[in-house]
Design a protein around this motif. Structure first.
Motif, PDB file in Angstrom:
ATOM      1  N   UNK A 138       0.827  -1.215   0.000  1.00 54.82           N
ATOM      2  CA  UNK A 138       0.000   0.000   0.000  1.00 54.82           C
ATOM      3  C   UNK A 138       0.856   1.258   0.000  1.00 54.82           C
ATOM      4  N   UNK A 139       1.961   1.242   0.744  1.00 55.16           N
ATOM      5  CA  UNK A 139       2.833   2.415   0.771  1.00 55.16           C
ATOM      6  C   UNK A 139       3.526   2.629  -0.570  1.00 55.16           C
ATOM      7  N   UNK A 140       3.912   1.538  -1.234  1.00 54.86           N
ATOM      8  CA  UNK A 140       4.504   1.669  -2.572  1.00 54.86           C
ATOM      9  C   UNK A 140       3.481   2.275  -3.527  1.00 54.86           C
ATOM     10  N   UNK A 141       2.233   1.823  -3.428  1.00 51.22           N
ATOM     11  CA  UNK A 141       1.162   2.358  -4.274  1.00 51.22           C
ATOM     12  C   UNK A 141       0.927   3.835  -3.963  1.00 51.22           C
ATOM     13  N   UNK A 142       0.993   4.192  -2.682  1.00 46.67           N
ATOM     14  CA  UNK A 142       0.794   5.600  -2.305  1.00 46.67           C
ATOM     15  C   UNK A 142       1.843   6.497  -2.976  1.00 46.67           C
ATOM     16  N   UNK A 143       3.111   6.068  -2.913  1.00 45.99           N
ATOM     17  CA  UNK A 143       4.175   6.865  -3.523  1.00 45.99           C
ATOM     18  C   UNK A 143       3.965   6.949  -5.034  1.00 45.99           C
ATOM     19  N   UNK A 144       3.621   5.834  -5.648  1.00 44.47           N
ATOM     20  CA  UNK A 144       3.382   5.834  -7.088  1.00 44.47           C
ATOM     21  C   UNK A 144       2.185   6.669  -7.492  1.00 44.47           C
ATOM     22  N   UNK A 145       1.298   6.939  -6.534  1.00 41.68           N
ATOM     23  CA  UNK A 145       0.105   7.747  -6.809  1.00 41.68           C
ATOM     24  C   UNK A 145       0.267   9.184  -6.337  1.00 41.68           C
ATOM     25  N   UNK A 146       1.492   9.528  -5.900  1.00 39.48           N
ATOM     26  CA  UNK A 146       1.757  10.894  -5.483  1.00 39.48           C
ATOM     27  C   UNK A 146       1.370  11.215  -4.052  1.00 39.48           C
ATOM     28  N   UNK A 147       1.268  10.157  -3.211  1.00 39.11           N
ATOM     29  CA  UNK A 147       0.898  10.337  -1.805  1.00 39.11           C
ATOM     30  C   UNK A 147       2.089   9.953  -0.939  1.00 39.11           C
ATOM     31  N   UNK A 148       2.096  10.380   0.314  1.00 39.46           N
ATOM     32  CA  UNK A 148       3.201  10.094   1.218  1.00 39.46           C
ATOM     33  C   UNK A 148       3.112   8.693   1.816  1.00 39.46           C
ATOM     34  N   UNK A 149       4.248   8.191   2.285  1.00 38.65           N
ATOM     35  CA  UNK A 149       4.292   6.929   3.024  1.00 38.65           C
ATOM     36  C   UNK A 149       3.507   7.101   4.321  1.00 38.65           C
ATOM     37  N   UNK A 150       2.691   6.118   4.661  1.00 43.00           N
ATOM     38  CA  UNK A 150       1.855   6.194   5.854  1.00 43.00           C
ATOM     39  C   UNK A 150       2.202   5.109   6.867  1.00 43.00           C
ATOM     40  N   UNK A 151       2.303   3.865   6.396  1.00 43.01           N
ATOM     41  CA  UNK A 151       2.361   2.729   7.316  1.00 43.01           C
ATOM     42  C   UNK A 151       3.772   2.251   7.649  1.00 43.01           C
ATOM     43  N   UNK A 152       4.738   2.639   6.865  1.00 43.77           N
ATOM     44  CA  UNK A 152       6.117   2.203   7.102  1.00 43.77           C
ATOM     45  C   UNK A 152       7.074   3.383   7.084  1.00 43.77           C
ATOM     46  N   UNK A 153       6.883   4.359   7.978  1.00 39.77           N
ATOM     47  CA  UNK A 153       7.732   5.553   7.938  1.00 39.77           C
ATOM     48  C   UNK A 153       9.202   5.269   8.190  1.00 39.77           C
ATOM     49  N   UNK A 154       9.518   4.143   8.835  1.00 36.54           N
ATOM     50  CA  UNK A 154      10.924   3.816   9.092  1.00 36.54           C
ATOM     51  C   UNK A 154      11.631   3.321   7.834  1.00 36.54           C
ATOM     52  N   UNK A 155      10.870   3.050   6.771  1.00 35.15           N
ATOM     53  CA  UNK A 155      11.450   2.645   5.478  1.00 35.15           C
ATOM     54  C   UNK A 155      11.098   3.678   4.404  1.00 35.15           C
ATOM     55  N   UNK A 156      10.937   4.909   4.803  1.00 35.55           N
ATOM     56  CA  UNK A 156      10.433   5.944   3.924  1.00 35.55           C
ATOM     57  C   UNK A 156      11.232   6.071   2.622  1.00 35.55           C
TER      58      UNK A 156
END
Length: 325
Positions: free
Chosen positions: A256-274
């Motif tokens: 989901x976080x990879x999809x967020x970045x690819x969609x122009x959104x910030x990392x939400x669930x794994x901030x330690x791997x930002x």
């Protein structure tokens, strides 16, 4: 974990207490919301309050009367809890027939007989249909509490005959403060809350050392897979036997976080791997990532089904690696 209702449940507590105090308590309540908000604990606390012989001024059970003592001991004659035999099995019609027989009897100690169904979304079709008649024509003393993370799974006819009490982590400062105090570690608490979508009780699980270790290992394997340091087949064999809902939740959050970045959104669930996720998200095929997420979510529904998980995991890892390239 005591002190129910929790700080983030005060609005819901005021809602049900107002219904009780004003004599407007319906025959069925549907307690729903994100997993990890303490809905079951809330339901049990409220049930004890309803059955209590000497409620306190703020509506809490006294904890000392005969009714409270029986409730805490698990032997209260006017309360029945209905749950699946195990987490991967449904609630069957026999269990609903038992609760129907229970509710038609006269109360033993006070004016109500109460049933809690948890999780209510585990009711199979036949059980839900059987419950519907009781919801339509309840005994005057009957009170049902249906507790669920997934209300949409319940038939609309069941939902429409219950008064809804919806839980959400509305005030993040309250949940953060509670978890800081509970864990005694602000950094760990902040990371766990981000992973748990601010559901505090889920965050407690995510802050467990065993969970942290498993998450670190699983993410390391995903990173090795993306760098061709691990083959899909070998990785699938490593995780097939220990695959559970927790591991798939870790994978889902990562995707989901990879999809967020690819969609122009910030990392939400794994901030330690930002930074790592930003690199992957900017260079991944997002549509294929959505396909991976769909497959991973489907795998969650197949746990315990007897499906060859090693084979399915290998197929998933092949798709995941292709989506990254």
């Amino acid at each position: 974990m005591t002190n129910v209702p929790y700080p983030w449940q005060t609005n819901e507590w005021d809602q049900v207490q107002a219904l009780l105090d004003q004599g407007r308590l319906p025959h069925a309540l549907l307690l729903s919301g994100l997993s990890g908000l303490g809905k079951k604990q809330f339901a049990l606390h409220f049930i004890q309050s309803v059955l209590c012989e000497e409620r306190t001024g703020n509506g809490h059970a006294c904890g000392a009367c005969r009714s409270c003592q029986l409730f805490v001991a698990g032997t209260h004659p006017d309360f029945l809890s209905v749950s699946p035999e195990s987490s991967n099995k449904p609630i069957r019609i026999d269990a609903v027939r038992k609760l129907i027989d229970f509710l038609v009897l006269s109360p033993s100690l006070k004016s109500r007989r109460i049933v809690m169904i948890h999780p209510a979304d585990a009711l199979n079709v036949f059980a839900a249909n059987s419950l519907l008649k009781t919801l339509e024509e309840p005994a005057s003393s009957a009170l049902l509490l249906l507790v669920t993370d997934r209300p949409v799974v319940l038939p609309p006819t069941v939902r429409s005959r219950c008064q809804s009490v919806r839980f959400s982590p509305r005030v993040q400062s309250e949940t953060r403060e509670w978890l800081y105090k509970y864990l005694g570690d602000k950094k760990k608490a902040d990371l766990a809350l981000a992973q748990a979508h601010y559901a505090p009780l889920t965050a407690v699980e995510y802050a467990d050392e065993g969970y942290i270790k498993n998450r670190t290992e699983l993410i390391a394997l995903l990173l090795n897979l993306s760098k061709d340091k691990e083959s899909p087949g070998v990785l699938a064999d490593k995780w097939a036997q220990s695959l559970d809902m927790s591991a798939l939740n870790i994978i889902n959050a990562w995707i989901r976080d990879i999809i967020r970045i690819g969609s122009g959104v910030l990392v939400v669930e794994n901030p330690d791997y930002n930074e790592t996720i930003i690199a992957y998200g900017q260079n991944s095929n997002i549509q294929k990532m959505f396909d991976c997420l769909d497959l991973s979510l489907w795998l969650q529904t197949q746990l315990g089904s007897g499906l060859n998980m090693a084979l399915q995991l290998e197929a998933f890892f092949i798709r995941y690696r292709a989506a990254l390239k």
